[in-house]
Design a protein around this motif. Structure first.
Motif, PDB file in Angstrom:
ATOM      1  N   LYS A 131       0.751  -1.096   0.103  1.00  0.00           N
ATOM      2  CA  LYS A 131      -0.023  -0.017   0.001  1.00  0.00           C
ATOM      3  C   LYS A 131       0.848   1.281   0.049  1.00  0.00           C
ATOM      4  O   LYS A 131       0.527   2.293   0.498  1.00  0.00           O
ATOM      5  CB  LYS A 131      -1.105   0.135   1.148  1.00  0.00           C
ATOM      6  CG  LYS A 131      -1.795  -1.286   1.260  1.00  0.00           C
ATOM      7  CD  LYS A 131      -2.782  -1.447   0.169  1.00  0.00           C
ATOM      8  CE  LYS A 131      -3.550  -2.540   0.237  1.00  0.00           C
ATOM      9  NZ  LYS A 131      -3.442  -3.617  -0.722  1.00  0.00           N
ATOM     10  N   ILE A 132       1.968   1.373  -0.510  1.00  0.00           N
ATOM     11  CA  ILE A 132       3.176   2.175  -0.811  1.00  0.00           C
ATOM     12  C   ILE A 132       3.306   2.467  -2.472  1.00  0.00           C
ATOM     13  O   ILE A 132       3.313   1.796  -2.922  1.00  0.00           O
ATOM     14  CB  ILE A 132       4.467   1.764  -0.009  1.00  0.00           C
ATOM     15  CG1 ILE A 132       4.085   1.628   1.328  1.00  0.00           C
ATOM     16  CG2 ILE A 132       5.326   3.136  -0.597  1.00  0.00           C
ATOM     17  CD1 ILE A 132       5.571   0.963   1.852  1.00  0.00           C
ATOM     18  N   ASN A 133       3.112   3.701  -2.430  1.00  0.00           N
ATOM     19  CA  ASN A 133       3.453   4.110  -4.053  1.00  0.00           C
ATOM     20  C   ASN A 133       4.343   5.073  -4.228  1.00  0.00           C
ATOM     21  O   ASN A 133       4.982   5.781  -3.135  1.00  0.00           O
ATOM     22  CB  ASN A 133       2.113   4.578  -4.695  1.00  0.00           C
ATOM     23  CG  ASN A 133       1.351   6.004  -3.872  1.00  0.00           C
ATOM     24  OD1 ASN A 133       2.138   6.854  -3.439  1.00  0.00           O
ATOM     25  ND2 ASN A 133       0.166   5.795  -3.349  1.00  0.00           N
ATOM     26  N   GLU A 134       4.879   5.434  -5.350  1.00  0.00           N
ATOM     27  CA  GLU A 134       5.984   6.457  -5.670  1.00  0.00           C
ATOM     28  C   GLU A 134       5.591   7.812  -5.030  1.00  0.00           C
ATOM     29  O   GLU A 134       6.657   8.498  -4.763  1.00  0.00           O
ATOM     30  CB  GLU A 134       6.277   6.513  -7.059  1.00  0.00           C
ATOM     31  CG  GLU A 134       6.918   5.471  -7.874  1.00  0.00           C
ATOM     32  CD  GLU A 134       6.105   4.157  -8.156  1.00  0.00           C
ATOM     33  OE1 GLU A 134       4.733   4.347  -8.330  1.00  0.00           O
ATOM     34  OE2 GLU A 134       6.638   3.212  -8.899  1.00  0.00           O
ATOM     35  N   GLU A 135       4.452   8.237  -4.924  1.00  0.00           N
ATOM     36  CA  GLU A 135       4.050   9.656  -4.595  1.00  0.00           C
ATOM     37  C   GLU A 135       4.353   9.764  -2.967  1.00  0.00           C
ATOM     38  O   GLU A 135       4.872  10.772  -2.500  1.00  0.00           O
ATOM     39  CB  GLU A 135       2.712   9.954  -4.667  1.00  0.00           C
ATOM     40  CG  GLU A 135       2.245  10.148  -6.090  1.00  0.00           C
ATOM     41  CD  GLU A 135       1.974   8.810  -6.943  1.00  0.00           C
ATOM     42  OE1 GLU A 135       1.515   7.929  -6.292  1.00  0.00           O
ATOM     43  OE2 GLU A 135       2.273   8.646  -8.116  1.00  0.00           O
ATOM     44  N   MET A 136       4.324   8.715  -2.450  1.00  0.00           N
ATOM     45  CA  MET A 136       4.658   8.660  -0.885  1.00  0.00           C
ATOM     46  C   MET A 136       6.029   8.776  -0.595  1.00  0.00           C
ATOM     47  O   MET A 136       6.535   9.015   0.579  1.00  0.00           O
ATOM     48  CB  MET A 136       4.001   7.398  -0.213  1.00  0.00           C
ATOM     49  CG  MET A 136       2.450   7.229  -0.337  1.00  0.00           C
ATOM     50  SD  MET A 136       1.648   5.729  -0.035  1.00  0.00           S
ATOM     51  CE  MET A 136       2.392   5.367   1.924  1.00  0.00           C
ATOM     52  N   LEU A 137       6.870   8.148  -1.712  1.00  0.00           N
ATOM     53  CA  LEU A 137       8.281   8.091  -1.416  1.00  0.00           C
ATOM     54  C   LEU A 137       8.874   9.079  -1.988  1.00  0.00           C
ATOM     55  O   LEU A 137      10.299   9.387  -1.953  1.00  0.00           O
ATOM     56  CB  LEU A 137       8.692   6.707  -1.968  1.00  0.00           C
ATOM     57  CG  LEU A 137       8.025   5.447  -1.218  1.00  0.00           C
ATOM     58  CD1 LEU A 137       8.537   4.300  -1.945  1.00  0.00           C
ATOM     59  CD2 LEU A 137       8.257   5.549   0.270  1.00  0.00           C
ATOM     60  N   ALA A 138       8.421  10.105  -2.903  1.00  0.00           N
ATOM     61  CA  ALA A 138       8.861  11.083  -3.617  1.00  0.00           C
ATOM     62  C   ALA A 138       9.861  12.152  -2.873  1.00  0.00           C
ATOM     63  O   ALA A 138      11.149  12.385  -3.327  1.00  0.00           O
ATOM     64  CB  ALA A 138       7.991  12.104  -4.512  1.00  0.00           C
TER      65      ALA A 138
END
Length: 160
Positions: free
Chosen positions: A60-67
């Motif tokens: 439930k982790i995506n690139e936006e969360m990690l940017a």
């Protein structure tokens, strides 16, 4: 038999299963002192790569969360400091340990730890439940053990 009352419960999410090529995207840690939670930490980590649909669905982790998240270079020293000399406890801890150790060694940092694998303990304690820590969480939730998210798995390990 003595009960361990001081430890760090840890759980990580990664881009895959191979510490040589895959990357850590989240670390959750719970410090326990005298049997009580004393500190909770959660780090999202920018892996500098795209996440597969499988990993996005699973974690439930995506690139936006990690940017805007820091890179592992910044986080791994904090994790080592958080763990200090404590025993680490985790579900299938060898996988988590292999990722943490590899990232520490790659940065010329020391991460030598004793660990306890709750997967082995859970198979004995919860023989009727086979698979994941999430199932055990649902079981404990039914028993009215209150758990919160960012570090659900690490808190769950403490609750067990």
């Amino acid at each position: 038999m003595s009960i361990i009352k001081d430890y760090v419960s840890i759980d990580i999410e990664t881009t895959g299963l191979d510490p040589k090529k895959d990357r850590i995207i989240e670390i959750g840690a719970v410090r326990v002192r005298d049997g009580n939670i004393s500190e909770v930490k959660n780090w999202l980590i920018n892996p500098r790569c795209e996440l597969s649909d499988f990993i996005k669905d699973l974690t439930k982790i995506n690139e936006e969360m990690l940017a805007d998240a820091p890179y592992i270079d910044e986080v791994i020293p904090e994790v080592i400091e958080f763990c200090k000399e404590d025993i680490i406890i985790g579900h299938n801890i060898m996988m988590d340990f292999s990722f943490l150790k590899r990232n520490a060694v790659n940065r010329k940092l020391n991460f030598e730890k004793s660990g306890i694998d709750t997967l082995k303990l859970a198979r004995v304690i919860f023989a009727e439940m086979e698979k994941s820590i999430k199932e055990r969480g649902a079981f404990l939730e039914k028993k009215r053990v209150r758990l919160e998210t960012p570090t659900l798995d690490s808190r769950l390990l403490h609750a067990i």
